[in-house]
Design an enzyme around this catalytic site. Structure first.
Site, PDB file in Angstrom:
ATOM      1  CG  ASP A  62      -0.503   0.086   2.545  1.00 43.75           C
ATOM      2  OD1 ASP A  62       0.906  -0.225   2.668  1.00 43.75           O
ATOM      3  OD2 ASP A  62      -1.072   0.789   3.627  1.00 43.75           O
ATOM      4  N   PRO A  63       0.217   2.321  -0.304  1.00 36.61           N
ATOM      5  CG  PRO A  63      -0.956   4.030  -1.282  1.00 36.61           C
ATOM      6  CD  PRO A  63      -1.031   2.778  -0.722  1.00 36.61           C
TER       7      PRO A  63
END
Length: 217
Positions: A62-63
């Site tokens: 995920d970011p």
């Protein structure tokens, strides 16, 4: 998500009206608090690396969830932002494998056909995996399924147990998988360092008659 070949191909692997569910999720998430990356960059990976040009996938989870880090490309940060620990280790392995690269922004990889995709495309500020399991996994699994259907070879670079589970979607014998432990400090010494993913990727591409990636660009 901008209309593109990606759009139509991904849609074929999703339940009906799933894009509407994604848009509703984004409206609520960005209205209720600070979310990364900026909304205009949520689908950046698919916007800057067209399907027809994609020859490598580097899958993240995920970011980044810190201020100004996430830019819509897995592992990449804007040039003026300090490299997070995983990116530091990626660049260290790259230096040992091919040569030194001083840039933290990996956009030039994306422009050469390297799809820098996270399995989750958004994250609440300060909450790693905060949007995991809510909306994104069917969408990004569909991206992998679309790539699996490509007639031209794709090199799938899978770092860590989470990414390696996605091998289940890579069934086309034309494609290649490079896997190791994750570059995070917790696991980088368990097989990531010394795995030479960059030179191995180029060796595969060149053997397939394709142009290698200029990883140092």
């Amino acid at each position: 998500m901008a209309h593109s070949i990606w759009h139509e191909k991904i849609k074929s692997f999703l339940p009906e009206h799933y894009y509407g569910r994604i848009n509703h999720f984004l409206d609520e998430a960005y209205a209720s608090g600070l979310v990364y990356p900026p909304r205009e960059n949520v689908f950046k990976a698919l916007q800057v690396t067209p399907l027809e040009e994609t020859k490598v996938l580097i899958l993240g989870q995920d970011p980044y969830h810190g201020p100004k880090q996430a830019q819509g490309l897995s592992f990449s940060v804007p040039e003026e932002i300090s490299a997070p620990p995983s990116l530091i280790n990626i660049l260290k392995e790259l230096a040992d494998d091919i040569g030194p690269r001083d840039h933290h922004d990996l956009s030039t990889w994306a422009s050469q056909g390297v799809l820098l995709l996270n399995a989750c495309l958004t994250v609440p500020a300060g909450q790693a995996n905060g949007h995991a399991g809510l909306i994104w996994e069917p969408f990004t699994d569909a991206v992998i399924k679309v790539l699996n259907e490509k007639d031209s070879p794709v090199v799938f670079i899978l770092w860590g147990a989470y990414a390696r589970k996605k091998k289940a979607f890579i069934t086309n014998p034309k494609h290649h998988i490079i896997e190791s432990s994750h570059p995070s400090p917790l696991s980088s010494y368990r097989g990531f360092f010394g795995s030479k993913p960059f030179s191995r990727t180029n060796a595969i591409l060149e053997k397939e008659g394709m142009t290698g990636v200029d990883w140092l660009k």
